[in-house]
Design an enzyme around this catalytic site. Structure first.
Site, PDB file in Angstrom:
ATOM      1  CD  GLU A 146      -3.068  -0.966   2.173  1.00  0.00           C
ATOM      2  OE1 GLU A 146      -3.221  -0.050   2.942  1.00  0.00           O
ATOM      3  OE2 GLU A 146      -4.068  -1.669   2.167  1.00  0.00           O
ATOM      4  CD  GLU A 206      -4.229  -5.913   4.484  1.00  0.00           C
ATOM      5  OE1 GLU A 206      -4.943  -5.184   4.454  1.00  0.00           O
ATOM      6  OE2 GLU A 206      -3.058  -5.706   5.052  1.00  0.00           O
TER       7      GLU A 206
END
Length: 465
Positions: A172, A273
């Site tokens: 990220e 995730e």
């Protein structure tokens, strides 16, 4: 972070190998660990748009694992009392993979890695740590030899284990439409890791990126990490994706739309995730992950094993005690009832080919770089390719973000070679996002510890840190 994947009573969910390779019981695992016998797992490789264990399709059925969370950056694989406490619960879930966000590359990991292998569990590993990472606010100076030495040392430490499944070169880092200028540095790290892997004769463990699900640029990000020369492109691409929440239907969801959108993507895709908590988590969508989505996706990892004050945990830990909750049982049931499919699951078996690089737009701006150029390897880092990285700095090192020798905007168009043009601008950096505390939302390492804002369900382009 986030995670857990499952199947009941200690059966290894290693794709279609599962039936032929029943998982050892906790007693057998303990006996093997006590004997000091190293256990080998089948090597997982990339071919086409999927992972393979030998000739069998490999699906990731896993969980994200970082007990203590981001506020306690400890290495759970360096302490056999920690991993020994948790492995029986991994077996009860029936998972075959854990993702670990922080490890100490100066420590020995034999006990835990061998115990995990004995339980049939692979490790997906982030190579960054809070102190050794790319600073998204000022990426150039933080891309320096001190940083790369830490990354390479982690590769050296974990490449010797057969159950190291893959390395994440970033998590990220791109988390907004206005910081895509970090992308060339993250991609350069992947290039350098691949060069180091070859130069040092390490096992070809796949290397790739774990992306935030930012709806304005996630597709461009996926294209960017699969364009350019073979030594620059990633081996896989992953999303942190919370856009499908119980009890919503898979049909018409963003997950279904992404299967269509990425139908021609040539790298393995998976969810690094998943597990929205907007409503009660029953994990009803697990059945879709291992059925409808298999032509494009290779499974995923649920966020997360332990409760860290954000309601994502499947267990609560107190010292040596572990207490499971309803979500743990729900995930175990869903994984048990939805095994990985046999055959190739609709995967593409043709040779992997690059796609075109994304074009510049308001949501995709690389600033100092063109779409086919990357930062040059910092001067001072080339020696690691021939001499090795040596001992890693661990979690107590001085850190790398203000270390000297960072990259300037000098680019190497179309070249991922370790002998490409280098630059040695001095490094002065302001810190990126500042908080190192675990927030009430998922988070990982983008290079520096960051606290993100999650826009859940109603805004499917969530930022999950």
């Amino acid at each position: 972070m986030k995670g857990i994947s499952t199947r009941v009573a200690g059966t290894i969910a290693i794709a279609s190998l599962a039936a032929a390779n029943p998982a050892p019981t906790p007693v057998q695992v303990e006996a093997r660990a006590a004997s000091g016998t190293a256990t080998s797992l089948p090597t997982v490789t990339v071919s086409g748009n999927a992972f393979w264990a030998g000739s069998s399709r490999f699906y990731i059925r896993g969980l994200d694992y970082q007990p203590g969370g981001s506020s306690d950056a400890a290495d759970p694989l360096a302490d056999k009392s920690i991993c020994g406490r948790d492995i029986p619960y991994f077996q009860k879930l029936g998972i075959n993979t854990i993702r670990v966000y922080t490890v100490d590359n100066s420590a020995n990991h034999d006990d835990c890695m061998n115990a995990l292998a004995a339980a049939g569990i692979y490790v997906a590993l982030d190579v960054n740590t809070p102190k050794y990472s790319i600073n998204r606010d000022n990426p150039g100076p933080s891309y320096n030899p001190t940083y790369l030495q830490s990354i390479f040392a982690t590769m050296e430490e974990f490449s010797k284990y057969t159950n190291t499944l893959l390395f994440f070169n970033g998590n990220e880092v791109i988390n907004n439409p206005n910081n895509t200028n970090t992308a060339p540095y993250v991609k350069a790290v992947g290039r350098d890791m691949k060069t180091y892997r070859v130069s040092r004769g390490l096992r070809p463990i796949p290397i790739g990126y774990s992306a935030a699900d930012v709806d304005t640029n996630r597709y461009q990000t996926a294209l960017y990490f699969n364009c350019g020369t073979d030594d620059e492109r990633s081996d896989f691409f992953a999303f942190n994706d919370y856009s499908l929440c119980d009890p919503d239907s898979y049909t018409g969801s963003q997950w279904a739309q992404k299967v269509q959108q990425y139908g021609n993507y040539s790298l393995p895709l998976f969810m690094s995730e998943y597990g929205c908590i907007q409503n009660k988590r029953t994990f009803s969508y697990v059945k879709n992950i291992y059925s409808d989505m298999t032509p494009v996706y290779s499974g995923g990892m649920v966020y997360e094993y332990s409760e860290e004050g954000n309601n994502y945990g499947l267990v609560t830990i107190s010292g040596s005690s572990v207490q499971t909750n309803d979500q743990f049982a729900a995930l175990a049931t869903q994984l048990s009832q939805n095994p990985a499919p046999t055959g190739n699951g609709g995967a593409k078996t043709a040779s992997v080919t690059a796609n075109a690089c994304p074009t510049d737009s308001s949501e995709w701006q690389l600033t100092a770089f063109s779409s086919d150029s990357l930062p040059a390897l910092p001067s001072g880092a080339a020696k690691f390719m021939s001499q090795g990285a040596g001992t890693g700095p661990g979690l107590k090192g001085d850190g790398s973000q203000d270390a000297p020798g960072g990259s300037s905007a000098t680019a190497t168009p179309g070249s991922g070679s370790a002998t490409a043009q280098v630059s040695g601008a001095s490094a002065t950096s302001s810190k990126g996002a500042a908080s190192s505390m675990h927030s009430a939302v998922p988070m990982g390492y983008s290079g520096v510890w960051t606290v993100g804002i999650v826009v859940m369900s109603s805004l499917f382009g969530a930022l999950l840190l």
